[in-house]
Design a protein around this motif. Structure first.
Motif, PDB file in Angstrom:
ATOM      1  N   TRP A  71     120.869  30.908  73.384  1.00 54.71           N
ATOM      2  CA  TRP A  71     120.928  30.822  71.934  1.00 54.71           C
ATOM      3  C   TRP A  71     121.523  32.084  71.322  1.00 54.71           C
ATOM      4  CZ3 TRP A  71     119.072  32.999  67.437  1.00 54.71           C
ATOM      5  CH2 TRP A  71     119.173  32.204  66.308  1.00 54.71           C
ATOM      6  N   ILE A  72     121.112  33.257  71.804  1.00 48.29           N
ATOM      7  CA  ILE A  72     121.632  34.497  71.235  1.00 48.29           C
ATOM      8  C   ILE A  72     123.126  34.619  71.509  1.00 48.29           C
ATOM      9  CG2 ILE A  72     121.140  36.105  73.141  1.00 48.29           C
ATOM     10  CD1 ILE A  72     120.546  36.977  69.482  1.00 48.29           C
ATOM     11  N   GLU A  73     123.583  34.159  72.680  1.00 49.29           N
ATOM     12  CA  GLU A  73     125.010  34.214  72.979  1.00 49.29           C
ATOM     13  C   GLU A  73     125.793  33.288  72.053  1.00 49.29           C
ATOM     14  OE1 GLU A  73     126.345  36.499  74.872  1.00 49.29           O
ATOM     15  OE2 GLU A  73     124.365  37.211  75.418  1.00 49.29           O
ATOM     16  N   ILE A  74     125.287  32.083  71.803  1.00 51.67           N
ATOM     17  CA  ILE A  74     125.953  31.166  70.871  1.00 51.67           C
ATOM     18  C   ILE A  74     125.961  31.774  69.473  1.00 51.67           C
ATOM     19  CG2 ILE A  74     125.705  28.959  69.675  1.00 51.67           C
ATOM     20  CD1 ILE A  74     124.816  27.774  72.330  1.00 51.67           C
ATOM     21  N   LEU A  75     124.836  32.314  69.070  1.00 50.91           N
ATOM     22  CA  LEU A  75     124.729  32.951  67.766  1.00 50.91           C
ATOM     23  C   LEU A  75     125.765  34.057  67.622  1.00 50.91           C
ATOM     24  CD1 LEU A  75     123.086  33.705  65.123  1.00 50.91           C
ATOM     25  CD2 LEU A  75     121.860  35.279  66.614  1.00 50.91           C
ATOM     26  N   LEU A  76     125.843  34.917  68.600  1.00 47.00           N
ATOM     27  CA  LEU A  76     126.780  36.030  68.547  1.00 47.00           C
ATOM     28  C   LEU A  76     128.214  35.541  68.533  1.00 47.00           C
ATOM     29  CD1 LEU A  76     125.178  38.434  71.165  1.00 47.00           C
ATOM     30  CD2 LEU A  76     124.996  38.543  68.692  1.00 47.00           C
ATOM     31  N   ASN A  77     128.542  34.686  69.465  1.00 49.00           N
ATOM     32  CA  ASN A  77     129.928  34.252  69.607  1.00 49.00           C
ATOM     33  C   ASN A  77     130.433  33.480  68.406  1.00 49.00           C
ATOM     34  OD1 ASN A  77     129.754  35.412  72.118  1.00 49.00           O
ATOM     35  ND2 ASN A  77     129.672  33.488  73.228  1.00 49.00           N
ATOM     36  N   SER A  78     129.585  32.668  67.785  1.00 43.29           N
ATOM     37  CA  SER A  78     130.058  31.760  66.747  1.00 43.29           C
ATOM     38  C   SER A  78     130.469  32.457  65.454  1.00 43.29           C
ATOM     39  CB  SER A  78     128.992  30.705  66.438  1.00 43.29           C
ATOM     40  OG  SER A  78     127.875  31.295  65.811  1.00 43.29           O
ATOM     41  N   ILE A  79     130.021  33.669  65.203  1.00 41.81           N
ATOM     42  CA  ILE A  79     130.416  34.347  63.972  1.00 41.81           C
ATOM     43  C   ILE A  79     131.702  35.146  64.143  1.00 41.81           C
ATOM     44  CG2 ILE A  79     128.097  34.404  63.015  1.00 41.81           C
ATOM     45  CD1 ILE A  79     127.909  37.345  63.825  1.00 41.81           C
ATOM     46  N   PHE A  80     132.155  35.323  65.373  1.00 40.64           N
ATOM     47  CA  PHE A  80     133.365  36.090  65.646  1.00 40.64           C
ATOM     48  C   PHE A  80     134.576  35.165  65.730  1.00 40.64           C
ATOM     49  CE2 PHE A  80     130.040  38.916  66.860  1.00 40.64           C
ATOM     50  CZ  PHE A  80     130.531  40.184  66.610  1.00 40.64           C
ATOM     51  N   GLU A 140     124.972  44.699  66.270  1.00 42.29           N
ATOM     52  CA  GLU A 140     124.705  45.839  65.402  1.00 42.29           C
ATOM     53  C   GLU A 140     125.418  45.583  64.079  1.00 42.29           C
ATOM     54  OE1 GLU A 140     124.831  50.437  66.260  1.00 42.29           O
ATOM     55  OE2 GLU A 140     126.867  49.682  65.911  1.00 42.29           O
ATOM     56  N   LEU A 141     124.679  45.643  62.987  1.00 39.72           N
ATOM     57  CA  LEU A 141     125.250  45.528  61.642  1.00 39.72           C
ATOM     58  C   LEU A 141     125.171  46.900  61.008  1.00 39.72           C
ATOM     59  CD1 LEU A 141     123.595  42.637  62.120  1.00 39.72           C
ATOM     60  CD2 LEU A 141     124.604  42.243  59.890  1.00 39.72           C
ATOM     61  N   GLU A 142     126.311  47.470  60.716  1.00 42.12           N
ATOM     62  CA  GLU A 142     126.379  48.798  60.123  1.00 42.12           C
ATOM     63  C   GLU A 142     126.828  48.653  58.668  1.00 42.12           C
ATOM     64  OE1 GLU A 142     128.791  52.998  60.740  1.00 42.12           O
ATOM     65  OE2 GLU A 142     129.045  51.386  62.186  1.00 42.12           O
ATOM     66  N   TYR A 153     121.213  47.508  61.071  1.00 42.54           N
ATOM     67  CA  TYR A 153     120.262  46.528  61.567  1.00 42.54           C
ATOM     68  C   TYR A 153     120.708  46.149  62.970  1.00 42.54           C
ATOM     69  CZ  TYR A 153     118.166  45.472  57.004  1.00 42.54           C
ATOM     70  OH  TYR A 153     117.491  45.542  55.815  1.00 42.54           O
ATOM     71  N   TYR A 154     119.741  45.795  63.805  1.00 42.73           N
ATOM     72  CA  TYR A 154     120.040  45.292  65.139  1.00 42.73           C
ATOM     73  C   TYR A 154     119.409  43.917  65.301  1.00 42.73           C
ATOM     74  CZ  TYR A 154     121.363  50.079  66.083  1.00 42.73           C
ATOM     75  OH  TYR A 154     121.971  51.308  66.039  1.00 42.73           O
ATOM     76  N   ILE A 155     120.172  43.000  65.868  1.00 44.12           N
ATOM     77  CA  ILE A 155     119.655  41.674  66.197  1.00 44.12           C
ATOM     78  C   ILE A 155     119.734  41.555  67.712  1.00 44.12           C
ATOM     79  CG2 ILE A 155     119.943  39.184  65.925  1.00 44.12           C
ATOM     80  CD1 ILE A 155     121.427  39.759  63.302  1.00 44.12           C
ATOM     81  N   PHE A 156     118.588  41.272  68.339  1.00 45.94           N
ATOM     82  CA  PHE A 156     118.575  41.161  69.802  1.00 45.94           C
ATOM     83  C   PHE A 156     117.485  40.190  70.220  1.00 45.94           C
ATOM     84  CE2 PHE A 156     116.177  44.809  68.389  1.00 45.94           C
ATOM     85  CZ  PHE A 156     114.969  44.677  69.032  1.00 45.94           C
ATOM     86  N   ALA A 157     117.538  39.796  71.473  1.00 46.41           N
ATOM     87  CA  ALA A 157     116.576  38.839  72.005  1.00 46.41           C
ATOM     88  C   ALA A 157     115.653  39.525  73.002  1.00 46.41           C
ATOM     89  CB  ALA A 157     117.305  37.686  72.684  1.00 46.41           C
ATOM     90  N   THR A 158     114.364  39.169  72.931  1.00 41.27           N
ATOM     91  CA  THR A 158     113.384  39.618  73.911  1.00 41.27           C
ATOM     92  C   THR A 158     112.613  38.385  74.372  1.00 41.27           C
ATOM     93  OG1 THR A 158     111.565  39.935  72.357  1.00 41.27           O
ATOM     94  CG2 THR A 158     113.092  41.784  72.630  1.00 41.27           C
ATOM     95  N   ILE A 162     113.749  36.247  69.035  1.00 38.91           N
ATOM     96  CA  ILE A 162     114.846  36.957  68.398  1.00 38.91           C
ATOM     97  C   ILE A 162     114.258  37.952  67.400  1.00 38.91           C
ATOM     98  CG2 ILE A 162     116.937  36.721  66.999  1.00 38.91           C
ATOM     99  CD1 ILE A 162     117.141  35.320  69.709  1.00 38.91           C
ATOM    100  N   LYS A 163     114.770  39.176  67.414  1.00 40.78           N
ATOM    101  CA  LYS A 163     114.268  40.227  66.539  1.00 40.78           C
ATOM    102  C   LYS A 163     115.404  40.778  65.672  1.00 40.78           C
ATOM    103  CE  LYS A 163     110.240  40.675  68.687  1.00 40.78           C
ATOM    104  NZ  LYS A 163     109.016  40.271  68.144  1.00 40.78           N
ATOM    105  N   ILE A 164     115.056  41.113  64.435  1.00 36.91           N
ATOM    106  CA  ILE A 164     115.945  41.877  63.559  1.00 36.91           C
ATOM    107  C   ILE A 164     115.200  43.161  63.258  1.00 36.91           C
ATOM    108  CG2 ILE A 164     117.091  42.054  61.331  1.00 36.91           C
ATOM    109  CD1 ILE A 164     117.238  39.062  61.206  1.00 36.91           C
ATOM    110  N   GLU A 165     115.787  44.271  63.627  1.00 39.58           N
ATOM    111  CA  GLU A 165     115.147  45.560  63.414  1.00 39.58           C
ATOM    112  C   GLU A 165     116.041  46.436  62.553  1.00 39.58           C
ATOM    113  OE1 GLU A 165     112.189  46.652  64.188  1.00 39.58           O
ATOM    114  OE2 GLU A 165     111.540  44.981  65.416  1.00 39.58           O
ATOM    115  N   PRO A 166     115.509  46.969  61.459  1.00 37.20           N
ATOM    116  CA  PRO A 166     116.290  47.908  60.639  1.00 37.20           C
ATOM    117  C   PRO A 166     116.269  49.294  61.265  1.00 37.20           C
ATOM    118  CG  PRO A 166     114.140  47.586  59.662  1.00 37.20           C
ATOM    119  CD  PRO A 166     114.208  46.672  60.871  1.00 37.20           C
ATOM    120  N   ASP A 167     117.305  50.038  61.027  1.00 35.04           N
ATOM    121  CA  ASP A 167     117.357  51.419  61.468  1.00 35.04           C
ATOM    122  C   ASP A 167     117.889  52.242  60.305  1.00 35.04           C
ATOM    123  OD1 ASP A 167     117.152  53.596  63.260  1.00 35.04           O
ATOM    124  OD2 ASP A 167     119.295  53.479  63.654  1.00 35.04           O
ATOM    125  N   PHE A 168     116.985  52.788  59.525  1.00 32.75           N
ATOM    126  CA  PHE A 168     117.376  53.572  58.352  1.00 32.75           C
ATOM    127  C   PHE A 168     117.509  55.031  58.735  1.00 32.75           C
ATOM    128  CE2 PHE A 168     115.110  49.860  56.706  1.00 32.75           C
ATOM    129  CZ  PHE A 168     116.134  49.316  55.937  1.00 32.75           C
TER     130      PHE A 168
END
Length: 170
Positions: A71-80, A140-142, A153-158, A162-168
């Motif tokens: 799912w994460i691979e489809i998610l990633l690939n489909s927006i590019f 990575e969303l910068e 923000y980082y979106i990754f799978a564990t 699926i996690k979205i983590e902010p990095d301020f």
């Protein structure tokens, strides 16, 4: 209010530049030319990383069986553009009052994330992170914004999902 907007390598767009954006704008065209993709790019550029997680669901694409690695691979690939994750997505906007902002999305190996505050999976314990025989990529969303500052923000799978983590900034 937007004055202009540029999109690069997002969904169906190699490059798209829209200038002279007014208070009310009409987006029209044949089916499958990028109207929805343009709106998605605008929302993501306005700091809505959660939209990436629901983008396929909003398009009526449902995941019947949950396999996070797949799912994460489809998610990633489909927006590019052309599913090519080797190129960055760049969204740039000019606002009437707030000035310039940009969003850069890139696929990265989560082991290479250098972060200020983001709580990432325990990469020193791969059994907690791995979903298959390989580590799944992350997005990575910068964001660079004169008004709100720069942040990521980082979106990754564990194994937990699926996690979205902010990095301020520290």
């Amino acid at each position: 209010m937007y004055k202009s907007f540029k999109v690069k390598n997002f969904r169906c767009f190699d490059e798209l530049a829209i200038s002279d954006i007014a208070r009310v704008n009409l987006i029209a065209g044949e089916n499958n030319v990028g109207k929805t993709a343009l709106l998605e790019a605008l929302f993501i550029n306005k700091c809505s990383p959660e939209l990436i997680l629901s983008i396929n669901r909003q398009r009526g694409i449902e995941v019947k069986e949950i396999n996070l690695t797949y799912w994460i691979e489809i998610l990633l690939n489909s927006i590019f553009k052309n599913f090519d994750t080797s190129k960055e997505i760049k969204l740039e906007s000019e606002y009437e009052k707030e000035g310039h902002s940009s969003t850069i999305m890139r696929v990265i190996d989560p082991r290479k994330i250098k972060t200020n505050k983001t709580v990432l999976p325990a990469l020193d314990k791969p059994e907690d992170y791995l979903l298959s025989s390989a580590i799944s990529n992350a997005v990575e969303l910068e964001y660079k914004d004169k008004t709100r500052g720069d942040f990521k923000y980082y979106i990754f799978a564990t194994k937990a999902g699926i996690k979205i983590e902010p990095d301020f900034p520290a």
